[in-house]
Design an enzyme around this catalytic site. Structure first.
Site, PDB file in Angstrom:
ATOM      1  N   LYS A 289       0.881  -1.188   0.000  1.00  0.00           N
ATOM      2  CA  LYS A 289       0.000   0.000   0.000  1.00  0.00           C
ATOM      3  C   LYS A 289       0.900   1.214   0.000  1.00  0.00           C
ATOM      4  CE  LYS A 289      -2.347   1.737   3.606  1.00  0.00           C
ATOM      5  NZ  LYS A 289      -3.445   1.981   4.558  1.00  0.00           N
TER       6      LYS A 289
ATOM      7  N   ARG B 159     -10.396  -1.451   7.246  1.00  0.00           N
ATOM      8  CA  ARG B 159      -9.498  -2.441   7.871  1.00  0.00           C
ATOM      9  C   ARG B 159      -9.074  -1.973   9.266  1.00  0.00           C
ATOM     10  NH1 ARG B 159      -4.703   0.430   9.123  1.00  0.00           N
ATOM     11  NH2 ARG B 159      -3.045   0.010   7.624  1.00  0.00           N
TER      12      ARG B 159
ATOM     13  N   HIS C 221     -12.893  11.586  11.009  1.00  0.00           N
ATOM     14  CA  HIS C 221     -13.292  10.741   9.869  1.00  0.00           C
ATOM     15  C   HIS C 221     -13.345   9.262  10.248  1.00  0.00           C
ATOM     16  CE1 HIS C 221     -13.281   9.214   5.757  1.00  0.00           C
ATOM     17  NE2 HIS C 221     -12.241   8.469   6.074  1.00  0.00           N
ATOM     18  N   GLN C 222     -12.285   8.777  10.915  1.00  0.00           N
ATOM     19  CA  GLN C 222     -12.157   7.352  11.172  1.00  0.00           C
ATOM     20  C   GLN C 222     -13.135   6.849  12.249  1.00  0.00           C
ATOM     21  OE1 GLN C 222     -10.000   5.444   9.239  1.00  0.00           O
ATOM     22  NE2 GLN C 222     -10.947   3.754  10.350  1.00  0.00           N
TER      23      GLN C 222
ATOM     24  N   SER D 113      -5.835  12.138  16.839  1.00  0.00           N
ATOM     25  CA  SER D 113      -4.434  12.385  16.430  1.00  0.00           C
ATOM     26  C   SER D 113      -3.715  13.175  17.520  1.00  0.00           C
ATOM     27  CB  SER D 113      -4.383  13.080  15.077  1.00  0.00           C
ATOM     28  OG  SER D 113      -5.423  14.009  14.957  1.00  0.00           O
TER      29      SER D 113
ATOM     30  N   GLY E  37      -5.539   5.409  17.503  1.00  0.00           N
ATOM     31  CA  GLY E  37      -5.097   6.653  16.871  1.00  0.00           C
ATOM     32  C   GLY E  37      -3.581   6.788  16.783  1.00  0.00           C
ATOM     33  N   THR E  38      -2.856   6.181  17.703  1.00  0.00           N
ATOM     34  CA  THR E  38      -1.399   6.364  17.757  1.00  0.00           C
ATOM     35  C   THR E  38      -0.721   5.422  16.769  1.00  0.00           C
ATOM     36  OG1 THR E  38      -1.511   7.134  20.027  1.00  0.00           O
ATOM     37  CG2 THR E  38       0.605   6.265  19.285  1.00  0.00           C
TER      38      THR E  38
ATOM     39  N   GLY F 200      -3.547  -0.898  18.360  1.00  0.00           N
ATOM     40  CA  GLY F 200      -3.722  -1.133  16.913  1.00  0.00           C
ATOM     41  C   GLY F 200      -2.911  -0.131  16.111  1.00  0.00           C
TER      42      GLY F 200
HETATM   43  P1  NAD Z   1      -9.296  13.233  11.691  1.00  0.00           P
HETATM   44  O1  NAD Z   1      -8.332  14.341  11.409  1.00  0.00           O
HETATM   45  O2  NAD Z   1     -10.522  13.122  10.856  1.00  0.00           O
HETATM   46  O3  NAD Z   1      -9.783  13.329  13.223  1.00  0.00           O
HETATM   47  C1  NAD Z   1      -8.844  13.576  14.250  1.00  0.00           C
HETATM   48  C2  NAD Z   1      -9.507  13.403  15.598  1.00  0.00           C
HETATM   49  O4  NAD Z   1      -8.524  13.661  16.613  1.00  0.00           O
HETATM   50  C3  NAD Z   1     -10.646  14.384  15.860  1.00  0.00           C
HETATM   51  O5  NAD Z   1     -11.574  13.776  16.719  1.00  0.00           O
HETATM   52  C4  NAD Z   1      -9.940  15.527  16.591  1.00  0.00           C
HETATM   53  O6  NAD Z   1     -10.818  16.325  17.361  1.00  0.00           O
HETATM   54  C5  NAD Z   1      -8.995  14.734  17.455  1.00  0.00           C
HETATM   55  N1  NAD Z   1      -7.841  15.489  17.907  1.00  0.00           N
HETATM   56  C6  NAD Z   1      -6.961  16.176  17.145  1.00  0.00           C
HETATM   57  N2  NAD Z   1      -6.010  16.729  17.920  1.00  0.00           N
HETATM   58  C7  NAD Z   1      -6.318  16.395  19.208  1.00  0.00           C
HETATM   59  C8  NAD Z   1      -5.708  16.661  20.458  1.00  0.00           C
HETATM   60  N3  NAD Z   1      -4.600  17.388  20.552  1.00  0.00           N
HETATM   61  N4  NAD Z   1      -6.296  16.151  21.565  1.00  0.00           N
HETATM   62  C9  NAD Z   1      -7.407  15.400  21.489  1.00  0.00           C
HETATM   63  N5  NAD Z   1      -8.011  15.101  20.313  1.00  0.00           N
HETATM   64  C10 NAD Z   1      -7.475  15.601  19.202  1.00  0.00           C
HETATM   65  O7  NAD Z   1      -8.436  11.896  11.662  1.00  0.00           O
HETATM   66  P2  NAD Z   1      -8.960  10.402  11.483  1.00  0.00           P
HETATM   67  O8  NAD Z   1      -8.892  10.027  10.047  1.00  0.00           O
HETATM   68  O9  NAD Z   1     -10.226  10.214  12.234  1.00  0.00           O
HETATM   69  O10 NAD Z   1      -7.783   9.597  12.204  1.00  0.00           O
HETATM   70  C11 NAD Z   1      -7.619   9.663  13.605  1.00  0.00           C
HETATM   71  C12 NAD Z   1      -6.282   9.059  13.990  1.00  0.00           C
HETATM   72  O11 NAD Z   1      -6.235   7.680  13.633  1.00  0.00           O
HETATM   73  C13 NAD Z   1      -5.080   9.699  13.302  1.00  0.00           C
HETATM   74  O12 NAD Z   1      -4.058   9.868  14.260  1.00  0.00           O
HETATM   75  C14 NAD Z   1      -4.688   8.680  12.268  1.00  0.00           C
HETATM   76  O13 NAD Z   1      -3.319   8.759  11.910  1.00  0.00           O
HETATM   77  C15 NAD Z   1      -5.015   7.402  12.991  1.00  0.00           C
HETATM   78  N6  NAD Z   1      -5.200   6.224  12.144  1.00  0.00           N
HETATM   79  C16 NAD Z   1      -4.706   5.053  12.618  1.00  0.00           C
HETATM   80  C17 NAD Z   1      -4.860   3.913  11.864  1.00  0.00           C
HETATM   81  C18 NAD Z   1      -4.351   2.589  12.403  1.00  0.00           C
HETATM   82  O14 NAD Z   1      -4.335   1.596  11.670  1.00  0.00           O
HETATM   83  N7  NAD Z   1      -4.010   2.513  13.659  1.00  0.00           N
HETATM   84  C19 NAD Z   1      -5.486   3.957  10.608  1.00  0.00           C
HETATM   85  C20 NAD Z   1      -6.032   5.171  10.191  1.00  0.00           C
HETATM   86  C21 NAD Z   1      -5.882   6.299  10.971  1.00  0.00           C
END
Ligand code: NAD
Length: 321
Positions: A67, A110, A137-138, A199, A220-221, A292
């Site tokens: 990917k 996924r 979004h996620q 994030s 998220g991490t 995760g």
């Molecule tokens: P997004 O930008 O749509 O949403 C971000 C979220 O984090 C929002 O709810 C926002 O309010 C919150 N946020 C941002 N800064 C913050 C802070 N300082 N304190 C508290 N909350 C805060 O992003 P998304 O697409 O929903 O993705 C969320 C996270 O998941 C990202 O960090 C992304 O990299 C991660 N992610 C992980 C995987 C995985 O496989 N583990 C896959 C996809 C995304």
């Protein structure tokens, strides 16, 4: 070679198929019949973009591929999704490119499947209330997959910007489940399962917020420096992950390991629980935490299902290559 465009992916896979693809590949990883290769992720010095690739091979399904993509922060202003990715699948016998598949929705589903698989295998059997930290979004994908996994009867949500919680309220309404926006104290005191999907670069959930027996799916991490959970809380839990190397470098466990509170050999792969070689949760009082981090094999497993279904339904575009 086959092409499956991004806009066809949604009609080619459902949550249950995605769930089983991810569950099976976690099991293959733990039994060492599937390997992720080292991840590349670089700031390219243009458009503020982070670009990279995640690849791997599953000897059981012969899924081989990569990917490729990343994060383009200026995309939203252009009407595009910031996260952009494409998945390339190769024939494991010949090395020829078999298919190119849009990777954006696959990444979302996924990731949602991973936390749902962790809930199936690690949450208490009587879990009824799910807590969500994060409403980006996620988050909607994570919540939908969790609600399909267990008959949760209540969703509690917290987000740093509360107005974003409407997204989660909409998902709960769609599934006929009660939703309530709450503070972290109530969320931790009342939830049986919590998914974190932000994030954030600083801990949000602390040990003082939660009660015994909870299952945390920390999603998220996925980068060095990000953090959603206090290191002391991580250290108080029985730890599981998709891939240990990633957990200690880019996952939630990186902080507890760096603080000397946890060692790598205290973290088990979720696939080992799926395979039955790790007992998983051993009591209703334990805190379980799934870190995760997101691995390339999840993408390849789901993309392979999408391509198989595209061939069956005639949705794949065939090109000479
Ligand atoms: P997004 O930008 O749509 O949403 C971000 C979220 O984090 C929002 O709810 C926002 O309010 C919150 N946020 C941002 N800064 C913050 C802070 N300082 N304190 C508290 N909350 C805060 O992003 P998304 O697409 O929903 O993705 C969320 C996270 O998941 C990202 O960090 C992304 O990299 C991660 N992610 C992980 C995987 C995985 O496989 N583990 C896959 C996809 C995304």
């Amino acid at each position: 070679m086959l092409i499956v465009p991004e806009n066809k992916v949604a009609e080619l896979i459902n949550t249950a198929e995605c769930f089983s693809a991810v569950e099976n590949v976690f099991a293959s990883m733990a039994s060492k019949s599937a390997n992720n290769f080292p991840v590349v992720r670089e700031a390219i010095g243009h458009a503020d973009a982070l670009y990279g690739f995640k690849s791997g091979f599953d000897r059981e399904t012969l899924a081989l591929g990569v990917k490729s993509g990343g994060f383009w922060p200026g995309n939203a202003a252009r009407g595009l999704v910031n996260h952009q990715s494409s998945i390339f699948l190769f024939d494991a016998d010949t090395g020829r490119c078999r298919a190119v598949v849009g990777g954006n929705l696959i990444t979302a589903i996924r990731t949602a499947a991973a936390s749902a698989v962790s809930i199936k295998h690690l949450a208490r059997k009587d879990a009824k209330t799910i807590g969500m930290i994060g409403a980006g979004h996620q988050s909607a994908f994570q919540l939908r997959a969790a609600l399909e996994q267990r008959p949760f009867d209540r969703v509690l949500g917290w987000n740093v910007e509360p107005k974003m919680l409407q997204r989660l309220r909409d998902v709960a309404d769609e599934r006929g489940v009660a939703f309530e926006a709450v503070g972290l104290d109530r969320l931790g005191a009342e939830a049986d399962v919590i998914i974190t999907i932000t994030s954030s670069f600083a801990p949000i959930l602390k040990a003082s917020h939660i009660r015994p027996g909870i299952h945390l799916a920390c999603m998220g991490t996925d980068t060095r420096g990000k953090q959603e959970v206090e290191a002391e809380l991580t250290a108080s839990a029985i730890l599981f992950t998709d891939e240990i190397v990633q957990a200690v470098t880019i996952g939630e466990c990186q902080h507890a390991v760096a603080a000397g509170l946890v060692s790598q050999d205290e973290i088990a792969e979720l696939g080992a629980v799926i395979n039955g070689s790790d007992p998983g949760r051993r009591s209703d009082e334990e805190i379980t935490l799934f870190d995760g981090t997101g691995v390339g094999l999840q993408d390849l497993a789901v993309a392979t299902r999408v391509v198989d279904r595209a061939i069956e339904t005639g949705a794949a575009i065939e090109v000479e290559y």
